[in-house]
Scaffold this active site. Structure first.
Site, mmCIF file in Angstrom:
data_model
loop_
_atom_site.group_PDB
_atom_site.id
_atom_site.type_symbol
_atom_site.label_atom_id
_atom_site.label_comp_id
_atom_site.label_asym_id
_atom_site.label_seq_id
_atom_site.Cartn_x
_atom_site.Cartn_y
_atom_site.Cartn_z
ATOM 1 C CE LYS A 22 -1.563 1.574 4.149
ATOM 2 N NZ LYS A 22 -1.257 2.969 4.455
ATOM 3 C CG ASN A 23 2.414 2.704 3.538
ATOM 4 O OD1 ASN A 23 1.247 3.027 3.311
ATOM 5 N ND2 ASN A 23 2.872 2.498 4.761
ATOM 6 N NE ARG A 92 1.063 12.232 7.271
ATOM 7 C CZ ARG A 92 1.432 13.468 7.523
ATOM 8 N NH1 ARG A 92 0.611 14.291 8.085
ATOM 9 N NH2 ARG A 92 2.637 13.890 7.224
ATOM 10 C CB CYS A 116 -3.962 10.804 12.116
ATOM 11 S SG CYS A 116 -2.419 9.946 12.174
ATOM 12 N NE ARG A 400 -6.702 4.577 6.131
ATOM 13 C CZ ARG A 400 -5.946 5.524 6.655
ATOM 14 N NH1 ARG A 400 -6.132 5.900 7.890
ATOM 15 N NH2 ARG A 400 -5.011 6.105 5.942
#
Ligand code: EPZ
Length: 421
Positions: A22-23, A92, A116, A400
């Site tokens: 994901k990142n 973010r 957050c 997420r």
């Protein structure tokens, strides 16, 4: 809203496949904006954050589509360089579009992401880097207004902050610099594999970059980039979560499609604790037969122990008899999982940015509340060994960042399912 229901007590056994990162995928999707042409990004996990990035790219005027683990992005000639609060506030990583929009369109308005649940998350390093390239930055009504009034030029940029390097600031500045004339050197650049992956994608688009993976990245600006086909690296945090789950349940798990060299800090700590780990090419076997020993851990930028596995390490140490100290050096407030783990019978005490973990013999299942993505993963793996039933609420955090988490754990023999609340 969904909840995840786990009945603890089963040893995990079998094979599990890790999804794409994901990142890595998120900044790479933003980087596709740097060309008018179509890019195809493969090995992208089906996750809520990826959907959010697709929505954002569309809001900016690009065509973006997710299909069979691939994302197709065609930005076209004209972008609308405004990233609205509605989307940025939900994720973010949306701030990654700042560098590409500025480089392509000469100006950008991007909502400030704000803090957050894991603590304050400033973007001063992103802005400092873009200013050093010649952008004029104003903050108005909660938005960053970035404008290249004069021609931007490459520069020497020191990007170290109070908590070390920054992954997304390095990415943002790198993405702006690839289309900025002259030479840019980023000092104190983040060395994370996701930064290396982003650089590899940019190079496939025609960018001139060297030194990625080290604290000094050099970029020679080019006039134009083209679209590229690219496959993102495996998700090292998802892989790490399975490594911890295997160790936690005294399991025997073969983890496939991971990059073992990304796990060196984790492997080192787990071997010290008494876990048997065998590495192969893109594969790892994690096995635990005996009792574990407590080990102390400090999170650090890569190649140090990742903050995104701190909560999972804490879950493991919670059931390891003895005392261990877990110190958080990236996000000193990232301890929301402590009170929830304690509700399951853990004995964890906070002392500033350290958690003192007194290992206990057994955990007891309880209803718990997920606070952020990785905290949720820690509660799930604690649930795998707790007596009775654990219900993890607010599962949208997990969605997420973990693709098919319940089915992957079920295939390893866990008793886990999702229910509508
Ligand atoms: C990335 O966030 C990841 N997110 C995070 O993963 C991860 O925890 C983090 O890197 C650290 O590894 C994505 O890649 C989308 P940083 P990022 O800038 O880049 C401070 C997850 O669970 N800082 O490297 O935003 C910051 O407050 C998420 O998947 C500044 O002071 O993190 C922190 O203390 C959570 N000024 C430290 O640097 C800045 O301008 C490192 O943060 C930027 C950061």
């Amino acid at each position: 809203m969904d909840k995840i229901v786990i009945t603890g007590g089963r040893r995990l056994k079998g094979e599990v496949q890790v999804s794409g990162s994901k990142n890595s995928a998120l900044p790479i999707m933003a980087a596709a904006l740097l060309s008018e042409e179509e890019s195809i990004i493969e090995n992208v996990p089906r996750l809520r954050d990826i959907q959010t990035m697709i929505k954002l790219l569309r809001a900016l005027g690009a065509k973006a589509l997710f299909e069979d683990g691939k994302v197709l992005i065609k930005p076209g000639k004209n972008l609308r360089p405004l990233a609205p609060y509605k989307l940025v506030s939900t994720m973010r990583a949306s701030v990654c579009v700042l560098g590409p929009l500025l480089a392509r369109m000469g100006h950008a308005e991007v909502s400030i992401p704000g803090g957050c649940v894991i603590g304050p998350r400033p973007i001063d390093l992103h802005l400092k880097g873009l200013e050093a390239l010649g952008a004029k930055i104003d903050i108005q009504h909660g938005y960053v207004h970035a404008r290249a009034e004069k021609k931007m030029r490459g520069n020497e940029i020191y990007l170290g902050g109070g908590f070390g390097s920054s992954v997304l600031a390095t990415g943002n500045v790198m993405m702006a610099a690839v289309l900025t004339s002259g030479k840019t050197c980023i000092e104190s650049a983040a060395c994370e594999p996701e930064v290396v992956d982003l650089a590899r994608f940019l190079k496939k688009m025609g960018a001139k970059i060297s030194g990625e993976g080290s604290p000094r990245i050099e970029i020679e600006g080019v006039k134009k980039l083209h679209g590229a086909n690219f496959s993102v690296i495996p998700d090292r945090i998802e892989a790490g979560t399975y490594i911890f789950a295997a160790a936690m349940t005294a399991g025997d798990v073969v983890i496939k499609n991971l990059e073992p060299s990304h796990q060196n800090a984790v492997i080192d700590k787990l071997r010290q604790a008494g876990v048997t780990i065998q590495k192969g090419k893109n594969i790892m076997r994690v096995k635990r037969t005996g009792r574990l020993k407590p080990v102390d851990v400090t999170t650090l930028p890569y190649p140090g122990f990742p903050t995104d596995l701190q909560a999972q390490m804490m879950a493991l140490m919670s059931t390891t008899l003895g005392i261990s100290v877990i110190t958080e050096k990236i996000y000193p407030d990232r301890f929301m999982h402590v009170s929830e783990l304690n509700r399951m019978g853990c004995k964890i005490f906070l002392e500033g940015a350290s958690a003192i973990v007194h290992g206990v013999k057994r955990l007891s299942g309880a209803p718990v509340m997920a606070s952020d993505l990785r905290a949720s993963a820690a509660l799930v793996i604690a649930g795998l060994v707790a007596e009775g039933t654990t219900e993890v609420h607010r599962v949208y955090h997990l969605d997420r960042g973990y693709e098919n988490l319940e089915s992957k754990f079920s295939s390893l023999g866990a008793s886990i399912h999702r229910e509508r609340e």
